[in-house]
Design an enzyme around this catalytic site. Structure first.
Site, PDB file in Angstrom:
ATOM      1  CE  LYS A  33     -13.771  10.399 -13.041  1.00 25.83           C
ATOM      2  NZ  LYS A  33     -12.690  10.431 -12.005  1.00 25.83           N
TER       3      LYS A  33
ATOM      4  CD  GLU B 180     -16.589   4.433 -20.310  1.00 24.26           C
ATOM      5  OE1 GLU B 180     -17.658   4.514 -20.956  1.00 24.26           O
ATOM      6  OE2 GLU B 180     -15.825   5.399 -20.111  1.00 24.26           O
TER       7      GLU B 180
ATOM      8  CB  SER C  16      -9.291  16.387  -9.086  1.00 27.09           C
ATOM      9  OG  SER C  16      -8.350  15.400  -8.687  1.00 27.09           O
TER      10      SER C  16
HETATM   11  C1  PLP Z   1     -11.296  10.398 -12.298  1.00 25.47           C
HETATM   12  C2  PLP Z   1     -10.456  11.290 -11.471  1.00 25.47           C
HETATM   13  C3  PLP Z   1      -9.349  11.979 -12.016  1.00 25.47           C
HETATM   14  C4  PLP Z   1      -8.868  11.783 -13.432  1.00 25.47           C
HETATM   15  O1  PLP Z   1      -9.735  12.228 -14.408  1.00 25.47           O
HETATM   16  P1  PLP Z   1      -9.438  13.502 -15.299  1.00 25.47           P
HETATM   17  O2  PLP Z   1     -10.444  13.412 -16.374  1.00 25.47           O
HETATM   18  O3  PLP Z   1      -8.025  13.435 -15.783  1.00 25.47           O
HETATM   19  O4  PLP Z   1      -9.640  14.697 -14.439  1.00 25.47           O
HETATM   20  C5  PLP Z   1      -8.652  12.853 -11.189  1.00 25.47           C
HETATM   21  N1  PLP Z   1      -8.992  13.042  -9.905  1.00 25.47           N
HETATM   22  C6  PLP Z   1     -10.044  12.392  -9.346  1.00 25.47           C
HETATM   23  C7  PLP Z   1     -10.356  12.651  -7.917  1.00 25.47           C
HETATM   24  C8  PLP Z   1     -10.806  11.503 -10.110  1.00 25.47           C
HETATM   25  O5  PLP Z   1     -11.837  10.859  -9.542  1.00 25.47           O
END
Ligand code: PLP
Length: 402
Positions: A94, A116, A382
């Site tokens: 993010k 938000e 992610s």
């Molecule tokens: C917020 C989040 C997501 C989901 O958000 P996307 O916009 O679909 O990528 C996925 N993995 C992590 C670690 C997150 O914090």
């Protein structure tokens, strides 16, 4: 930029039939300002230079690609690799778009970043960006989420953000969006509303994708260098879809690479017990754009559930809806149980504790590996799982082979 990315979205913000900007009239000029500023500023050499500097010296990019050898041996079949966004500063992808949005706000002369947040992950990343750029930060969060996600509220406050508790309606993410839009209307001259995924009205699905594109560019180059070829399959979990668009965008012009988005199937396929928007949804509008929406019997956005709070959204980024309808990307799901198994397996066998969101992509890779001997699967890891360890161990213990 590769050729697909140059054609999408069109000037109105449509990816095929999906996207666009449905805005209350007072916000129309502000979104026009953001669109025009982004088009100009993002191409300027000063902006590009500053963003490169930030990625390298603040975020710690490039993040590596790791070969998950132990897990590949365990699954049998394909070799599994992970792009390590868990090693990006603040522990998830993010920050890639939050630093980009913060830098854009700075170039636009804004003094404040607003958003938000649901579980608090986007709020923490945006508060980090605001601290870095010396800007104010206002985060709207439902009272229920504030009580549930205390550590992230503490982080935001330490980083200097003002957390606005939202106490009406369901007191959760949807009300936080409404509350933030309302507050933004009265201060849009000085503030930038920094949307947290590839969702919302144009230009945000494009802006957030472009700032996440670095993940795909790095991953493609690193994978080629490691193995001499491209991966056969690239997979990522999908909430709104920003980490998936980040890694997909690096491979989208590569014919031989199959792209897979993994949605959360929660505890069952019954409405209210999952958040598998593409799997069960239909065309509709949500939060100012056209996409695929998970609807209840009245046609309103349905309640959703998943063990990974970052994935619980009854809509999806419009570009994913387009990639799905055109067959350019495939979408499937993993349920809570599969994600938890993958969470424990990666921790135990590779020394990496993943976010429960990312564990959905890994669960897919472990399921597909035996069917694809000799092939390779690259997932976008992610984020890291520090935020999830208390909940997981208190609810599920330490996994089956402990
Ligand atoms: C917020 C989040 C997501 C989901 O958000 P996307 O916009 O679909 O990528 C996925 N993995 C992590 C670690 C997150 O914090």
């Amino acid at each position: 930029m590769t050729s697909y990315l140059k054609t999408m979205p069109n000037s109105e913000g449509f990816f095929g039939e999906y996207g666009g900007a449905q805005l209350p009239p007072p916000l129309v000029p502000h979104f026009k300002e953001i669109r025009e500023a982004y088009e100009k500023i993002s191409k300027s050499s000063d902006f590009i230079r500053d963003l490169r500097y930030i990625r390298k010296h603040f975020q710690g990019r490039p993040t590596p690609v790791s070969h998950l050898k132990n897990l590949s041996d365990l699954a049998g079949g394909a070799q599994i690799y992970a792009k390590r966004e868990d090693l990006n500063h603040t522990g998830a992808h993010k920050l890639n778009h939050c630093m980009g949005e913060g830098l854009l706000a700075k170039f636009m002369g804004k003094k404040k970043l607003m958003a938000e947040t649901g579980a608090g992950q986007h709020g923490v990343a945006l508060a980090t960006a605001a601290a870095y750029f010396g800007m104010e930060c206002e985060i709207h969060m439902g009272e229920i989420d504030i009580a549930k996600e205390a550590p992230n509220v503490t982080r935001m406050k330490l980083l200097g953000a003002t957390v606005v508790p939202v106490g009406f309606g369901g007191r959760s993410l949807k009300e936080a969006v409404d509350s933030c839009f309302e507050s933004y209307m009265s201060q849009a001259d000085d503030a930038l509303f920094a949307i947290g995924s590839v969702v919302g009205p144009h230009p945000f699905p494009m802006i957030v994708r472009d700032f996440q594109h670095v993940v795909g560019i790095e991953a493609r180059e690193q994978f080629l260098e490691m193995t001499g070829e491209l991966p056969d399959i690239v997979a990522a979990c999908v909430g709104g879809g920003s980490n998936a668009m980040g890694i997909f965008s690096g491979f989208i012009d590569d014919e031989g690479v199959a792209l897979y988005g993994i949605e959360p199937m929660g505890t069952s396929s019954k409405l209210g017990e999952h958040a598998a928007t593409i799997t069960f949804g239909e065309d509709g509008d949500i939060h100012g754009f056209r996409t695929i929406v998970l609807k209840d019997a009245n046609g309103d956005p349905a309640p959703v559930h998943t063990v990974a709070s970052g994935l619980d959204y009854p809509g999806i980024g419009p570009e994913h809806a387009h990639l799905y309808r055109t067959g350019k990307a495939n979408y499937t799901s993993a349920n809570d149980k599969e994600a938890l198994d993958a969470f424990f397996a990666l921790s135990r066998h590779e020394g990496i504790i993943p976010a429960l969101e990312s564990a959905h992509a890994l669960a897919f890779a472990m399921r597909e590996a035996p069917k694809n001997p000799g092939k390779s699967i690259l997932i976008n890891l992610s984020g890291r799982g520090d935020k999830d360890i208390d909940y997981v161990t208190e609810t599920f213990g330490f996994g089956e082979d402990s």
